[in-house]
Design a protein around this motif. Structure first.
Motif, PDB file in Angstrom:
ATOM      1  N   PRO A 170      18.790  86.120  10.656  1.00  0.00           N
ATOM      2  CA  PRO A 170      18.102  87.320  11.121  1.00  0.00           C
ATOM      3  C   PRO A 170      18.022  88.329   9.980  1.00  0.00           C
ATOM      4  N   HIS A 171      16.947  89.097   9.940  1.00  0.00           N
ATOM      5  CA  HIS A 171      16.787  90.057   8.851  1.00  0.00           C
ATOM      6  C   HIS A 171      16.221  91.375   9.357  1.00  0.00           C
ATOM      7  N   LYS A 172      16.708  91.838  10.497  1.00  0.00           N
ATOM      8  CA  LYS A 172      16.315  93.153  11.000  1.00  0.00           C
ATOM      9  C   LYS A 172      17.172  94.187  10.293  1.00  0.00           C
ATOM     10  N   HIS A 173      16.527  95.032   9.496  1.00  0.00           N
ATOM     11  CA  HIS A 173      17.278  96.035   8.749  1.00  0.00           C
ATOM     12  C   HIS A 173      18.103  96.889   9.702  1.00  0.00           C
ATOM     13  N   GLY A 174      19.386  97.008   9.410  1.00  0.00           N
ATOM     14  CA  GLY A 174      20.313  97.765  10.236  1.00  0.00           C
ATOM     15  C   GLY A 174      21.257  96.880  11.025  1.00  0.00           C
ATOM     16  N   SER A 175      20.849  95.620  11.261  1.00  0.00           N
ATOM     17  CA  SER A 175      21.717  94.728  12.035  1.00  0.00           C
ATOM     18  C   SER A 175      21.875  93.344  11.403  1.00  0.00           C
ATOM     19  N   THR A 176      21.326  93.167  10.200  1.00  0.00           N
ATOM     20  CA  THR A 176      21.391  91.851   9.545  1.00  0.00           C
ATOM     21  C   THR A 176      22.832  91.357   9.402  1.00  0.00           C
ATOM     22  N   PHE A 224      21.045  96.765  17.052  1.00  0.00           N
ATOM     23  CA  PHE A 224      21.724  95.479  17.227  1.00  0.00           C
ATOM     24  C   PHE A 224      21.010  94.549  18.201  1.00  0.00           C
ATOM     25  N   GLN A 225      20.171  95.090  19.066  1.00  0.00           N
ATOM     26  CA  GLN A 225      19.484  94.294  20.071  1.00  0.00           C
ATOM     27  C   GLN A 225      18.142  93.747  19.585  1.00  0.00           C
ATOM     28  N   VAL A 226      17.702  94.167  18.401  1.00  0.00           N
ATOM     29  CA  VAL A 226      16.421  93.731  17.838  1.00  0.00           C
ATOM     30  C   VAL A 226      16.703  92.683  16.763  1.00  0.00           C
ATOM     31  N   THR A 227      15.861  91.656  16.699  1.00  0.00           N
ATOM     32  CA  THR A 227      16.124  90.586  15.748  1.00  0.00           C
ATOM     33  C   THR A 227      14.825  90.014  15.189  1.00  0.00           C
ATOM     34  N   ASN A 228      14.942  89.094  14.262  1.00  0.00           N
ATOM     35  CA  ASN A 228      13.828  88.345  13.686  1.00  0.00           C
ATOM     36  C   ASN A 228      14.406  87.168  12.904  1.00  0.00           C
ATOM     37  N   VAL A 229      13.558  86.450  12.175  1.00  0.00           N
ATOM     38  CA  VAL A 229      14.024  85.310  11.366  1.00  0.00           C
ATOM     39  C   VAL A 229      13.460  85.448   9.960  1.00  0.00           C
ATOM     40  N   GLY A 266      16.761 105.516  15.871  1.00  0.00           N
ATOM     41  CA  GLY A 266      16.420 106.546  14.887  1.00  0.00           C
ATOM     42  C   GLY A 266      17.451 106.711  13.789  1.00  0.00           C
ATOM     43  N   VAL A 267      18.513 105.912  13.830  1.00  0.00           N
ATOM     44  CA  VAL A 267      19.596 106.013  12.861  1.00  0.00           C
ATOM     45  C   VAL A 267      19.228 105.214  11.611  1.00  0.00           C
ATOM     46  N   HIS A 268      19.461 105.786  10.436  1.00  0.00           N
ATOM     47  CA  HIS A 268      19.209 105.076   9.182  1.00  0.00           C
ATOM     48  C   HIS A 268      20.447 105.146   8.300  1.00  0.00           C
ATOM     49  N   ASN A 269      20.586 104.190   7.394  1.00  0.00           N
ATOM     50  CA  ASN A 269      21.713 104.079   6.466  1.00  0.00           C
ATOM     51  C   ASN A 269      23.044 103.829   7.165  1.00  0.00           C
ATOM     52  N   TYR A 270      22.974 103.354   8.394  1.00  0.00           N
ATOM     53  CA  TYR A 270      24.135 102.927   9.162  1.00  0.00           C
ATOM     54  C   TYR A 270      23.698 101.709   9.962  1.00  0.00           C
ATOM     55  N   PHE A 271      24.651 100.984  10.518  1.00  0.00           N
ATOM     56  CA  PHE A 271      24.284  99.887  11.400  1.00  0.00           C
ATOM     57  C   PHE A 271      23.508 100.435  12.589  1.00  0.00           C
ATOM     58  N   MET A 304       2.882  87.700   8.551  1.00  0.00           N
ATOM     59  CA  MET A 304       2.960  87.157   9.902  1.00  0.00           C
ATOM     60  C   MET A 304       1.929  86.049  10.062  1.00  0.00           C
ATOM     61  N   PRO A 305       2.216  85.007  10.802  1.00  0.00           N
ATOM     62  CA  PRO A 305       3.410  84.789  11.623  1.00  0.00           C
ATOM     63  C   PRO A 305       4.491  83.980  10.909  1.00  0.00           C
ATOM     64  N   ALA A 306       4.576  84.115   9.603  1.00  0.00           N
ATOM     65  CA  ALA A 306       5.573  83.343   8.854  1.00  0.00           C
ATOM     66  C   ALA A 306       6.796  84.196   8.553  1.00  0.00           C
ATOM     67  N   ASP A 307       7.040  84.515   7.305  1.00  0.00           N
ATOM     68  CA  ASP A 307       8.343  85.022   6.880  1.00  0.00           C
ATOM     69  C   ASP A 307       8.387  86.535   6.654  1.00  0.00           C
ATOM     70  N   SER A 308       7.727  87.306   7.480  1.00  0.00           N
ATOM     71  CA  SER A 308       7.753  88.768   7.332  1.00  0.00           C
ATOM     72  C   SER A 308       9.062  89.334   7.867  1.00  0.00           C
ATOM     73  N   VAL A 309       9.791  90.071   7.034  1.00  0.00           N
ATOM     74  CA  VAL A 309      11.042  90.696   7.487  1.00  0.00           C
ATOM     75  C   VAL A 309      10.760  91.943   8.319  1.00  0.00           C
ATOM     76  N   PHE A 310       9.495  92.307   8.455  1.00  0.00           N
ATOM     77  CA  PHE A 310       9.141  93.508   9.218  1.00  0.00           C
ATOM     78  C   PHE A 310       8.834  93.215  10.682  1.00  0.00           C
ATOM     79  N   ILE A 311       8.913  91.953  11.088  1.00  0.00           N
ATOM     80  CA  ILE A 311       8.741  91.594  12.497  1.00  0.00           C
ATOM     81  C   ILE A 311       9.967  92.091  13.258  1.00  0.00           C
ATOM     82  N   SER A 312       9.743  92.713  14.395  1.00  0.00           N
ATOM     83  CA  SER A 312      10.835  93.165  15.259  1.00  0.00           C
ATOM     84  C   SER A 312      10.652  92.543  16.636  1.00  0.00           C
ATOM     85  N   VAL A 313      11.580  91.682  17.015  1.00  0.00           N
ATOM     86  CA  VAL A 313      11.531  91.043  18.323  1.00  0.00           C
ATOM     87  C   VAL A 313      12.530  91.772  19.219  1.00  0.00           C
ATOM     88  N   GLU A 314      11.997  92.500  20.184  1.00  0.00           N
ATOM     89  CA  GLU A 314      12.809  93.325  21.084  1.00  0.00           C
ATOM     90  C   GLU A 314      13.464  92.458  22.162  1.00  0.00           C
TER      91      GLU A 314
END
Length: 124
Positions: free
Chosen positions: A92-98, A42-47, A34-39, A58-68
């Motif tokens: 990886p391009h998961k916002h917050g942990s990129t 870290f455990q969620v990723t994507n490509v 639930g944290v925003h504007n900070y890191f 999807m299933p190509a280059d969507s930065v909104f995919i979240s792989v738990e």
């Protein structure tokens, strides 16, 4: 063999590139979802790729995919027949942990090869 970054992927114009992302990151002991504007997350990723002329859905280059953690995701990239050869990259391009993921070595190169007959003989 250990490397400081992900593998280099070589493809040709017209190829279909399939990547299975297997998230084996460990779940956090404290949730930051639930944290925003900070890191966070870290455990969620994507490509995400840079330089490829492909769709962002999807299933190509969507930065909104979240792989738990513990999940897999199958990416499918259809490379156009007339795609320009060159060196591109993925990360990886998961916002917050990129920054943490990419800075930790979760990056790699994608080389789109030159079609036969397009380079001078001494370069092929």
């Amino acid at each position: 063999e250990a490397t400081p970054m992900g593998p280099t992927i070589e493809i040709w114009p017209g190829d279909t590139l399939k990547i299975t992302l297997k998230n084996r990151l460990k779940p956090p002991k404290v949730s930051t979802s639930g944290v925003h504007n900070y890191f966070h997350d870290f455990q969620v990723t994507n490509v995400h790729t840079h330089g490829l002329h492909i769709g962002g859905e999807m299933p190509a280059d969507s930065v909104f995919i979240s792989v738990e953690p513990g999940e897999d995701f199958d990416y499918v990239y259809h490379i156009p027949e007339d795609h320009m050869p060159g060196t591109h990259w993925y990360h990886p391009h998961k916002h917050g942990s990129t920054a943490a993921h990419a800075g930790g070595g979760g990056v790699g190169m994608i080389i789109v090869r030159d079609p036969p007959g397009t380079l001078p003989k001494f370069l092929e």
